[in-house]
Motif scaffolding. Structure first.
Motif, PDB file in Angstrom:
ATOM      1  N   PRO A  59       0.841  -1.197   0.000  1.00  0.00           N
ATOM      2  CA  PRO A  59       0.000   0.000   0.000  1.00  0.00           C
ATOM      3  C   PRO A  59       0.883   1.257   0.000  1.00  0.00           C
ATOM      4  O   PRO A  59       1.965   1.255   0.596  1.00  0.00           O
ATOM      5  N   LYS A  60       0.403   2.290  -0.668  1.00  0.00           N
ATOM      6  CA  LYS A  60       1.209   3.521  -0.755  1.00  0.00           C
ATOM      7  C   LYS A  60       1.500   4.103   0.621  1.00  0.00           C
ATOM      8  O   LYS A  60       2.509   4.756   0.836  1.00  0.00           O
ATOM      9  N   ALA A  61       0.589   3.862   1.566  1.00  0.00           N
ATOM     10  CA  ALA A  61       0.727   4.456   2.896  1.00  0.00           C
ATOM     11  C   ALA A  61       1.984   3.984   3.632  1.00  0.00           C
ATOM     12  O   ALA A  61       2.409   4.632   4.584  1.00  0.00           O
ATOM     13  N   VAL A  62       2.578   2.865   3.211  1.00  0.00           N
ATOM     14  CA  VAL A  62       3.807   2.443   3.896  1.00  0.00           C
ATOM     15  C   VAL A  62       5.051   2.963   3.178  1.00  0.00           C
ATOM     16  O   VAL A  62       6.143   2.939   3.735  1.00  0.00           O
ATOM     17  N   ILE A  64       5.455   6.074   1.967  1.00  0.00           N
ATOM     18  CA  ILE A  64       5.705   7.497   2.178  1.00  0.00           C
ATOM     19  C   ILE A  64       6.541   7.718   3.429  1.00  0.00           C
ATOM     20  O   ILE A  64       6.528   6.886   4.333  1.00  0.00           O
ATOM     21  N   GLY A  66       7.567   8.655   6.892  1.00  0.00           N
ATOM     22  CA  GLY A  66       6.775   8.737   8.121  1.00  0.00           C
ATOM     23  C   GLY A  66       5.465   7.984   8.012  1.00  0.00           C
ATOM     24  O   GLY A  66       4.553   8.193   8.817  1.00  0.00           O
ATOM     25  N   GLY A  67       5.352   7.116   7.018  1.00  0.00           N
ATOM     26  CA  GLY A  67       4.102   6.375   6.803  1.00  0.00           C
ATOM     27  C   GLY A  67       3.933   5.233   7.792  1.00  0.00           C
ATOM     28  O   GLY A  67       4.662   5.129   8.786  1.00  0.00           O
ATOM     29  N   ILE A  68       2.984   4.354   7.483  1.00  0.00           N
ATOM     30  CA  ILE A  68       2.692   3.235   8.388  1.00  0.00           C
ATOM     31  C   ILE A  68       3.887   2.282   8.405  1.00  0.00           C
ATOM     32  O   ILE A  68       4.409   1.915   7.357  1.00  0.00           O
ATOM     33  N   ARG A  84      -2.443  -6.686  -7.353  1.00  0.00           N
ATOM     34  CA  ARG A  84      -1.628  -5.459  -7.499  1.00  0.00           C
ATOM     35  C   ARG A  84      -0.609  -5.634  -8.621  1.00  0.00           C
ATOM     36  O   ARG A  84      -0.365  -4.714  -9.390  1.00  0.00           O
TER      37      ARG A  84
ATOM     38  N   ILE B  93      -8.559   2.503  12.506  1.00  0.00           N
ATOM     39  CA  ILE B  93      -9.124   1.277  11.921  1.00  0.00           C
ATOM     40  C   ILE B  93     -10.409   0.888  12.645  1.00  0.00           C
ATOM     41  O   ILE B  93     -11.406   0.498  12.027  1.00  0.00           O
ATOM     42  N   PRO B 132      -1.570   8.933   6.891  1.00  0.00           N
ATOM     43  CA  PRO B 132      -1.194   7.637   6.300  1.00  0.00           C
ATOM     44  C   PRO B 132      -2.293   6.569   6.431  1.00  0.00           C
ATOM     45  O   PRO B 132      -2.544   5.816   5.499  1.00  0.00           O
ATOM     46  N   VAL B 133      -2.959   6.519   7.592  1.00  0.00           N
ATOM     47  CA  VAL B 133      -4.022   5.506   7.771  1.00  0.00           C
ATOM     48  C   VAL B 133      -5.187   5.807   6.827  1.00  0.00           C
ATOM     49  O   VAL B 133      -5.794   4.892   6.251  1.00  0.00           O
ATOM     50  N   LEU B 135      -4.982   7.240   3.942  1.00  0.00           N
ATOM     51  CA  LEU B 135      -4.566   6.834   2.588  1.00  0.00           C
ATOM     52  C   LEU B 135      -4.680   5.329   2.413  1.00  0.00           C
ATOM     53  O   LEU B 135      -5.097   4.842   1.361  1.00  0.00           O
ATOM     54  N   LEU B 136      -4.326   4.593   3.459  1.00  0.00           N
ATOM     55  CA  LEU B 136      -4.418   3.132   3.396  1.00  0.00           C
ATOM     56  C   LEU B 136      -5.882   2.708   3.216  1.00  0.00           C
ATOM     57  O   LEU B 136      -6.195   1.865   2.370  1.00  0.00           O
ATOM     58  N   GLU B 139      -7.222   3.608  -0.217  1.00  0.00           N
ATOM     59  CA  GLU B 139      -6.622   2.738  -1.247  1.00  0.00           C
ATOM     60  C   GLU B 139      -7.325   1.382  -1.254  1.00  0.00           C
ATOM     61  O   GLU B 139      -7.616   0.836  -2.314  1.00  0.00           O
ATOM     62  N   GLU B 140      -7.595   0.877  -0.078  1.00  0.00           N
ATOM     63  CA  GLU B 140      -8.299  -0.412   0.007  1.00  0.00           C
ATOM     64  C   GLU B 140      -9.732  -0.292  -0.534  1.00  0.00           C
ATOM     65  O   GLU B 140     -10.256  -1.216  -1.124  1.00  0.00           O
ATOM     66  N   LYS B 142     -10.579   1.726  -2.808  1.00  0.00           N
ATOM     67  CA  LYS B 142     -10.435   2.165  -4.210  1.00  0.00           C
ATOM     68  C   LYS B 142     -11.276   3.416  -4.483  1.00  0.00           C
ATOM     69  O   LYS B 142     -12.055   3.476  -5.440  1.00  0.00           O
TER      70      LYS B 142
END
Lengths: 150, 446
Positions: A59-62, A64, A66-68, A84, B93, B132-133, B135-136, B139-140, B142
């Motif tokens: 996932p993009k969030a990891v 970036i 400071g991301g996850i 993917r 979450i 970030p969460v 965005l996650l 993304e999931e 969509k």
């Protein structure tokens, strides 16, 4: 001593017109972790790597800053990973090109190459300083074999 | 905080007022261009005030508000340790699953969580944890992250307005004027839910058609295991205890005669002790180093330089002259002055960093007190400044640090937020929030 002794001029490379899945096939077929990408004139553009392929699966969030940092809470994702990869497979190899990976020139001192290998590179592209053409690759294992006396 | 004014011996016998004003305007101008890092410019501006003889080094140190700095550093350390437990991801979450991963529900609940976090932590920290969460999850699902990121920006600035510790302008105002945590809670927090709802409704309406996710994609989010997001239960319990103590300390700091910086720094030290107790010396060094390195030192040194630069113009007499000018315009009328400060702060904060703006306004408003009936009489001016400066930050993408942080993360994730696109919706919504603040101030204080 020059780098000529360790230069693999027949090492595989992929053209900049290749797709990600075509490049991945070459990479896996030759059991490599990195692969140089060249333009139609043979000029070196950057590296396609297994590391970059893995980044497409996340996932993009990891990715970036400071991301996850932990993904333990996500469900078993094999299906997602395949999905993917399918999504990205037809995209241009240039999308995942690493342009900041180190290159060396034929006249680069050997110790400088050892330093790059120590910093984590396995295979290093050798590029003509005058015209930017890819001359070949240097494999860390070859250099080690030589210094170990094999 | 500030001592007696000293006789100024400016360099080359230059007029101190003009010299200090020139340095200050030049500092401000370069900060606005964003060509050079703001901490460098503020430190150079502050340094020039000393080098040019406007301030002595002792006077410059008197100008630095260490209470603001201590509060910021303390809270940053507490958050940097706490976030390692994974608690913030857990909350995000958990609420996404509570609303069955429905995009509209997620918009509402994430907005609420962002506003609450932002009221208790600073805005930049909040968006760094939430974005970030978000965005996650998008993304999931969509779906486009833009409306959600837009809401996060708005709610971080709105939520931060509610408390003493929520936004740097409030920290600065509270520290300079001696206002307590409860003063902010009683005077600013009551209007925040209304402003939040009033801005969230148009956000939902504008992007409602894009907030649709397929049942399969929602099911992916529902399969997230929030319990697994907690990576360190022991640390979570320690952080929860320290955080509760710190919030209690803030609420009681007036009674306990403790400055907020003392509460925050003590909380930070206590949490570091709990985290490191019984560990090897090397491991301790590594963990403490990491926690301290996470402090946003650019912001802290920006404050240091700015406090000195502002103290320079205060000592040189510019603030007094500006205050007199404001009094002449408003004729000393409290309503006109308060509403001018509210709207002026909002418009200014939309385009320039609100930290230097508030740093300049604080001594200016302080110097109005004698002509307007004393410290108690001008209290509405402080609330006007806080509301204007905090909410005004929503007006443009450069209006607040949190906006730029979200934009930076979005850019990295391939979902860039453009200045003009943001402005078209954000500026009218910011004006709406100021209209509500205007009515609130008028009805309650004027």
């Amino acid at each position: 001593m020059g780098l000529q002794e360790f230069l693999h001029t027949e090492s595989p490379s992929v053209p900049d017109t290749a797709s990600i899945s075509e490049a991945a096939r070459v990479l896996l077929g030759h059991k490599l972790s990195t692969l140089p990408v060249v333009d139609s004139n043979g000029r070196y553009l950057g590296m396609f790597s297994m590391n970059r392929l893995f980044s497409l699966l996340l996932p993009k969030a990891v990715l970036i800053e400071g991301g996850i940092s932990d993904l333990g809470f996500l469900p078993d994702p094999m299906e997602t990973l395949c999905e993917r990869m399918r999504e990205h497979g037809s995209e241009s190899v240039l999308r995942v090109l690493a342009e900041d990976m180190p290159v060396v020139h034929p006249e680069t001192p050997l110790l400088e190459v050892v330093l790059l290998l120590y910093r984590g590179e396995n295979d290093i592209p050798v590029v003509d300083g005058a015209n930017g053409r890819l001359l070949g690759m240097i494999a860390g294992a070859d250099l080690l074999r030589r210094v170990c006396g094999d | 905080m500030h001592g007696e004014s000293e006789v100024i011996h400016a360099i080359f016998g230059l007029n101190p007022l003009w010299l200090a004003t020139t340095i200050f305007i030049a500092t401000y101008a370069v900060i606005i261009t964003e060509k050079v890092n703001r901490a460098i410019i503020a430190l150079l501006g502050g340094g020039l005030m000393i080098l040019c003889g406007i301030l002595t080094q002792e006077a410059a140190i008197r100008g630095v508000d260490f209470n603001t700095l201590g509060l910021l550093v303390g809270m940053m350390v507490i958050v940097s340790v706490t976030k390692k437990s994974g608690v913030f991801q857990f909350v995000a979450i958990w609420i996404a699953k509570k609303v069955k991963a429905h995009p509209v529900g997620i918009l509402l609940m994430m907005s609420l969580v962002t506003a609450l976090f932002s009221a208790l932590l600073d805005n930049v920290t909040t968006v760094l944890l939430v974005t970030p969460v978000m965005l996650l999850i998008t993304e999931e699902l969509k779906i486009k992250p833009y409306p959600f990121l837009f809401a996060i920006i708005f709610m971080s600035n709105i939520g931060g307005t509610a408390t003493l510790i929520g936004d740097p302008p409030n920290i600065m105002i509270g520290s300079a004027v001696g206002l307590t945590f409860n003063d902010f809670l009683l005077n600013l927090a009551p209007i925040i839910p209304l402003i939040g709802i009033a801005t969230l409704l148009p956000i939902w309406w504008l992007w409602r058609k894009e907030m649709v996710a397929s049942p399969e994609n929602r099911e992916r989010v529902m399969r997230f295991n929030e319990i697994e997001a907690i990576t360190d239960w022991k640390l979570l319990k320690q952080a929860a205890m320290v955080f509760t103590l710190v919030i209690a300390g803030f609420m009681l700091h007036g009674l306990l005669h403790l400055e907020p910086a003392t509460v925050a720094m003590f909380g930070a030290a206590l949490l570091l002790l709990l985290e490191n107790f019984g560990r090897h010396a090397e491991d301790q060094s590594k963990r403490v180093h990491h926690a301290l390195a996470e402090v946003e030192w650019i912001t802290i040194f920006f404050f240091v330089g700015l406090f000195i630069a502002v103290y320079g113009i205060e000592e040189a007499g510019l603030i007094g002259a500006l205050a007199q000018g404001l009094l002449n315009i408003t004729q000393g009328d409290l309503t006109t002055t308060a509403l001018s400060i509210l709207w002026g702060s909002a418009i200014a904060s939309a385009f320039v960093d609100n930290i230097p703006f508030v740093a300049t306004m604080i001594p200016l408003i302080k110097s109005l007190a004698p002509s307007m009936g004393g410290d108690q009489a001008i209290m509405p001016l402080w609330w006007a400044l806080a509301l204007g400066a905090c909410l005004g930050g929503n007006g443009t993408l450069v209006g607040a640090s949190a906006n730029l942080v979200v934009a930076g993360i979005a850019e990295q994730a391939g979902a860039p937020i453009r200045f003009a696109t943001f402005l078209k919706v954000a500026f009218p919504l910011m004006l709406l929030s100021i209209v509500i603040a205007h009515v609130y101030l008028y009805l309650r204080y004027l």
